[in-house]
Write a protein that holds these residues in place. Structure first.
Motif, PDB file in Angstrom:
ATOM      1  N   VAL A   1      89.633  70.788  10.032  1.00  0.00           N
ATOM      2  CA  VAL A   1      88.738  71.268   8.981  1.00  0.00           C
ATOM      3  C   VAL A   1      87.641  70.239   8.753  1.00  0.00           C
ATOM      4  N   GLU A   2      86.397  70.721   8.642  1.00  0.00           N
ATOM      5  CA  GLU A   2      85.271  69.839   8.378  1.00  0.00           C
ATOM      6  C   GLU A   2      84.398  70.432   7.276  1.00  0.00           C
ATOM      7  N   GLU A   3      83.853  69.553   6.427  1.00  0.00           N
ATOM      8  CA  GLU A   3      82.972  69.982   5.348  1.00  0.00           C
ATOM      9  C   GLU A   3      81.522  69.976   5.829  1.00  0.00           C
ATOM     10  N   CYS A   4      80.796  71.048   5.510  1.00  0.00           N
ATOM     11  CA  CYS A   4      79.402  71.168   5.926  1.00  0.00           C
ATOM     12  C   CYS A   4      78.525  71.425   4.696  1.00  0.00           C
TER      13      CYS A   4
ATOM     14  N   ALA B   1      90.314  75.746   2.432  1.00  0.00           N
ATOM     15  CA  ALA B   1      90.559  75.564   3.863  1.00  0.00           C
ATOM     16  C   ALA B   1      91.526  76.640   4.319  1.00  0.00           C
TER      17      ALA B   1
ATOM     18  N   ASN C   1      84.960  78.978   5.204  1.00  0.00           N
ATOM     19  CA  ASN C   1      85.615  79.122   3.915  1.00  0.00           C
ATOM     20  C   ASN C   1      84.580  79.323   2.804  1.00  0.00           C
TER      21      ASN C   1
ATOM     22  N   ASN D   1      83.593  74.461   3.878  1.00  0.00           N
ATOM     23  CA  ASN D   1      84.470  73.946   4.924  1.00  0.00           C
ATOM     24  C   ASN D   1      84.553  74.935   6.079  1.00  0.00           C
TER      25      ASN D   1
ATOM     26  N   SER E   1      87.017  75.800   9.266  1.00  0.00           N
ATOM     27  CA  SER E   1      88.331  75.553   9.862  1.00  0.00           C
ATOM     28  C   SER E   1      88.355  76.082  11.290  1.00  0.00           C
TER      29      SER E   1
ATOM     30  N   LYS F   1      78.371  71.782  12.963  1.00  0.00           N
ATOM     31  CA  LYS F   1      77.927  71.247  11.673  1.00  0.00           C
ATOM     32  C   LYS F   1      76.477  70.768  11.751  1.00  0.00           C
TER      33      LYS F   1
END
Length: 441
Positions: free
Chosen positions: A238-241, A366, A382, A407, A409, A430
């Motif tokens: 999971v990464e936040e953008c 997430a 998400n 986020n 996923s 991202k």
């Protein structure tokens, strides 16, 4: 009159069997040529089967939820005149057994209360005279008496108070009346106030238990998900953008779209995924674990997980990498509607190489989506949330600014995709999302 056994035709796709999801006829019905017989499901697509002849239905080859092999009898009809070339004079044993079962169930349902076992083991109808009511009344009286013996003294309360207590899930036996032994609304209020202080919460009205047969699309989903989790060693990342600029671009494009379809976030995300995939060919792949072969696809056939009344379906956008934002938006809307109303074609529901699944505003923080086997990855955007973030102020310092964050996923098949590759791929996506001008270059 002659009998015609109509065999389940080859519906295509190289399938060996189909599942009965709905009968449009029953034994004894008259059906005309090209009339609807049943709906059969094959690999998430429902196919309507029509009768090749006119006649009367005398046998059905199973119940809803049963699977029928291609080429085996689906129904047997009684027809007038000459039989078609493919007619079968004698019905298959399975079809005959089904007919006997149907007749037995019908007769048993009506005779069950009146039938009694005989020495020979068969059931015969008993005398039509009704049984004397006394034993039933005695049993009820005894039961009621036993209940009265077990219960404490009768609770005094008006019908209105009893109804309110029932609606609140309160047992009147637990309520202490304030005076003369009769429970009033004020006593219920006091009980609720005391219960709240003690952590008591009245129970809601209980629904009756319900048993639902798992058939059709729901059974296919269950089988596919179980096979995916059983065969594929999943891992998720999971990464936040920061999607603030992406949302601004989307708003500008929608404000000037003219007659084009309105853009959601999904076409922009798919465009970013397609731009990043050439550097990560193992993400856009399918794994045949029986033959130990991985096929890395050049074209991106994007599966769009879509919720329908029948369950989750995955219509496919062919060659997503060659489509612009408006074409993607139009394709997504058309396929989602076709999946929901049951008009999607078989080739529109198969052949995806990578899937995107989104719950929209319900997307949560997430997710860990299950891979659409035999694909090797699935991506889930998400929910977008607004939070304060430190951003450059243009003078070498930072300032706090409200930003829109989301986020992303991804779940991958660890037999094919390494963790580093999955993380690097998401980072590439991202970069494109956070610099949305690159999507239009």
């Amino acid at each position: 009159m002659a009998r015609f056994a109509f065999n389940l035709p080859d519906i295509g796709e190289g399938i060996a069997e189909a599942e009965i999801v709905d009968w449009h006829v029953k034994v004894g019905d008259r059906i005309e040529e090209d009339g609807r017989i049943a709906d059969m499901m094959t690999d998430k697509a429902t196919v309507e089967i029509e009768s090749p002849v006119s006649g009367t239905i005398v046998e059905l080859a199973g119940e809803v939820g049963d699977r029928i092999a291609i080429g085996s009898p689906l129904v047997v009809l009684e027809v007038e005149g000459e039989l078609p070339d493919e007619a079968a004079e004698a019905p298959a044993p399975k079809a005959a057994a089904v007919e006997r079962r149907i007749e037995t169930e019908t007769s048993d349902a009506s005779d069950e209360k009146d039938a009694r076992p005989q020495p020979g083991g068969e059931k015969t109808r008993a005398s039509p005279e009704p049984a004397p009511p006394e034993p039933v009344q005695k049993t009820e009286s005894a039961s009621a008496g036993a209940e009265r013996e077990e219960r404490p003294a009768k609770v005094l309360a008006s019908p209105a108070v009893r109804k309110r207590a029932k609606d609140l899930g309160i047992d009147l036996g637990e309520v202490r009346p304030a005076e003369d032994g009769r429970i009033r609304h004020s006593d219920l209020d006091a009980f609720l106030s005391y219960g709240a202080a003690q952590g008591y919460a009245p129970a809601g009205a209980a629904r009756a238990d319900e048993t639902i047969k798992v058939i059709g699309l729901r059974r296919r989903i269950a089988e596919n998900m179980a096979a995916s989790k059983r065969h594929i060693p999943h891992f998720s990342y999971v990464e936040e953008c920061d999607v603030t600029e992406l949302e601004k671009l989307r708003a500008d494009l929608n404000a000037n779209r003219g007659g084009k379809p309105k853009l959601t976030l999904l076409p922009l995300l798919i465009t970013a995924i397609c731009r990043a995939l050439p550097d990560f060919p193992m993400i856009n792949a399918r794994y045949d674990d029986e033959a130990n072969l991985v096929t890395r696809h050049g074209a991106v056939h994007m599966g769009i997980a879509t919720m329908t009344d029948a369950g989750l379906m995955v219509p496919v956008i062919r060659n997503a990498q060659a489509q612009n934002l408006w074409q993607l938006a139009s394709g997504i809307a058309r396929l989602a509607e076709a999946a929901r109303n049951g008009t999607a074609k078989s080739d529109e529901l198969s052949g995806s190489t990578l899937t995107v699944t989104s719950l929209g505003p319900l997307g949560g923080v997430a997710s860990t989506p299950v891979i659409n086997r035999p694909e090797v990855a699935i991506i889930g955007p998400n929910r977008i949330v607004e939070r304060p973030m430190f951003v450059p102020d243009g003078m070498g310092g930072e300032r706090i600014e409200k930003r829109k964050l989301m986020n992303i996923s991804i779940s991958c098949d660890h037999r094919v995709v390494d963790g580093y590759d999955a993380a690097a791929f998401v980072q590439a996506v991202k970069t494109l999302i956070e610099t949305p001008v690159l999507l239009l270059a």
